[in-house]
Design a protein around this motif. Structure first.
Motif, short mmCIF file in Angstrom:
data_model
loop_
_atom_site.label_atom_id
_atom_site.label_comp_id
_atom_site.label_asym_id
_atom_site.label_seq_id
_atom_site.Cartn_x
_atom_site.Cartn_y
_atom_site.Cartn_z
N LYS A 1 0.82 -1.22 0.00
CA LYS A 1 0.00 0.00 0.00
C LYS A 1 0.85 1.26 0.00
N ASP A 2 2.09 1.15 0.42
CA ASP A 2 2.98 2.32 0.41
C ASP A 2 3.38 2.71 -1.01
N ARG A 3 3.26 1.76 -1.94
CA ARG A 3 3.49 1.99 -3.38
C ARG A 3 4.93 2.36 -3.72
N ARG A 4 5.46 3.36 -3.09
CA ARG A 4 6.82 3.81 -3.41
C ARG A 4 7.54 4.19 -2.12
N ILE A 5 8.83 3.89 -2.08
CA ILE A 5 9.62 4.26 -0.92
C ILE A 5 10.91 4.93 -1.40
N GLN A 6 11.29 5.97 -0.70
CA GLN A 6 12.51 6.69 -1.07
C GLN A 6 13.57 6.50 0.01
N PHE A 7 14.75 6.14 -0.43
CA PHE A 7 15.89 6.01 0.47
C PHE A 7 16.82 7.18 0.21
N GLU A 8 17.07 7.96 1.24
CA GLU A 8 18.00 9.08 1.07
C GLU A 8 19.04 9.05 2.18
N ALA A 9 20.22 9.53 1.85
CA ALA A 9 21.32 9.49 2.82
C ALA A 9 22.38 10.52 2.49
N HIS A 10 23.06 10.97 3.54
CA HIS A 10 24.27 11.78 3.43
C HIS A 10 25.40 10.93 4.00
N ILE A 11 26.42 10.72 3.21
CA ILE A 11 27.60 9.98 3.67
C ILE A 11 28.78 10.92 3.49
N GLY A 12 29.12 11.66 4.51
CA GLY A 12 30.13 12.69 4.37
C GLY A 12 29.66 13.74 3.38
N ARG A 13 30.41 13.92 2.31
CA ARG A 13 30.04 14.87 1.27
C ARG A 13 29.21 14.24 0.16
N ILE A 14 28.90 12.95 0.29
CA ILE A 14 28.11 12.24 -0.72
C ILE A 14 26.64 12.29 -0.34
N VAL A 15 25.81 12.73 -1.29
CA VAL A 15 24.38 12.91 -1.03
C VAL A 15 23.57 12.25 -2.16
N PHE A 16 22.50 11.56 -1.79
CA PHE A 16 21.63 10.97 -2.81
C PHE A 16 20.24 10.71 -2.25
N ALA A 17 19.29 10.55 -3.15
CA ALA A 17 17.93 10.13 -2.82
C ALA A 17 17.44 9.27 -3.97
N GLN A 18 16.94 8.06 -3.67
CA GLN A 18 16.55 7.13 -4.71
C GLN A 18 15.20 6.49 -4.39
N ASN A 19 14.31 6.45 -5.38
CA ASN A 19 13.00 5.83 -5.21
C ASN A 19 13.05 4.34 -5.58
N PHE A 20 12.25 3.55 -4.88
CA PHE A 20 12.04 2.14 -5.20
C PHE A 20 10.54 1.91 -5.35
N GLU A 21 10.12 1.29 -6.46
CA GLU A 21 8.72 0.99 -6.70
C GLU A 21 8.39 -0.37 -6.07
N LEU A 22 7.54 -0.36 -5.06
CA LEU A 22 7.27 -1.58 -4.32
C LEU A 22 6.51 -2.62 -5.15
N SER A 23 5.72 -2.16 -6.12
CA SER A 23 4.98 -3.10 -6.96
C SER A 23 5.91 -3.99 -7.78
N GLU A 24 7.14 -3.52 -8.01
CA GLU A 24 8.11 -4.28 -8.79
C GLU A 24 8.95 -5.23 -7.91
#
Length: 242
Positions: free
Chosen positions: A210-233
């Protein structure tokens, strides 16, 4: 009769084509996976993402002093993230001054290739076993585990949890309409080709279809990212696998 046979053969051929385009985790039981199949799961499946993260620019000495710091920060996500020979350059034109084309690469944001992988997902664990790939030696405990591969740096020695402690408050799983989920622990492991950072999120987060999509985001020192995962897949054998 002949038309019936032709139609039947066409249907069989169409079904074979459909099976051929299905990914291995849908078309073949895990017990029948080859080593190549397993490597496909670990390289390009819904549980694995190859991303371009951002390396933020280095702060100036004035900015560091304003923040109460002396010298550039060290540690995971800071050491080794700048390209070789990326220090300040001297302009050949003495009249141009600094800040033009002579800016150091460290003074502007850069990109870096990383791989994110749901280590706790059953198809990933089965693929690692089949391909003889050694997973990060994390501590025991149930939960959702996400590993970040490709963090540059030197020899990060010491306890994996101690190395990962500064990163705990700088990561989250995000879902629409729900509170962000912070990791219960973070561990850092040194590999030959860089470091691996592993995040553990407790099962009490109760991630569902039911959440459909989840985003994982993180800061690792100077490295920054945010990535979506489609739960239906991210279903395996009819079940959501994380």
């Amino acid at each position: 009769m002949r038309n019936f046979l032709i139609q039947s053969l066409c249907l069989i051929a169409a079904a074979a084509c459909l099976m051929a385009v299905d990914p291995v985790w849908k078309s073949k039981p895990a017990a029948q996976w080859t080593e190549q199949d397993a490597r496909q799961v670990l390289a390009s499946s819904p549980w694995v993402k190859e991303i371009k993260a951002t390396i933020t620019r280095r702060l100036t000495e004035d900015q560091l002093r304003e923040g109460g710091q002396m010298g550039q920060p060290r540690g995971v996500g800071n050491d080794g993230v700048d390209p070789k020979d990326s220090g300040p350059k001297v302009s050949p034109n003495v009249f141009s001054g600094r800040g033009g084309d002579d800016r150091s690469p460290r003074s502007v944001p850069q990109s870096i290739a990383l791989k994110l992988r749901w280590e706790s997902a059953l198809p990933v664990r089965l693929a690692e076993l089949k391909s003889h790939e050694v997973e990060p030696p994390t501590l025991e405990g149930d939960g959702y585990r996400i590993a970040v591969y490709g963090i540059p740096g030197g020899e990060f020695k010491g306890d994996p949890q101690r190395l990962g402690e500064p990163l705990k408050n700088l990561a989250a799983l995000k879902r629409e309409g729900k509170k962000d989920v912070k990791p219960a622990s973070v561990e850092v492991f040194q590999r030959e080709n860089g470091a691996v950072v592993v995040y553990l999120f407790l099962l009490s987060a109760e991630i569902t279809r039911k959440d459909r999509r989840i985003q994982f985001e993180a800061h690792i020192g100077r490295i920054v990212f945010a990535q979506n995962f489609e739960l239906s897949e991210m279903e395996f054998m009819g079940k959501l696998e994380l």
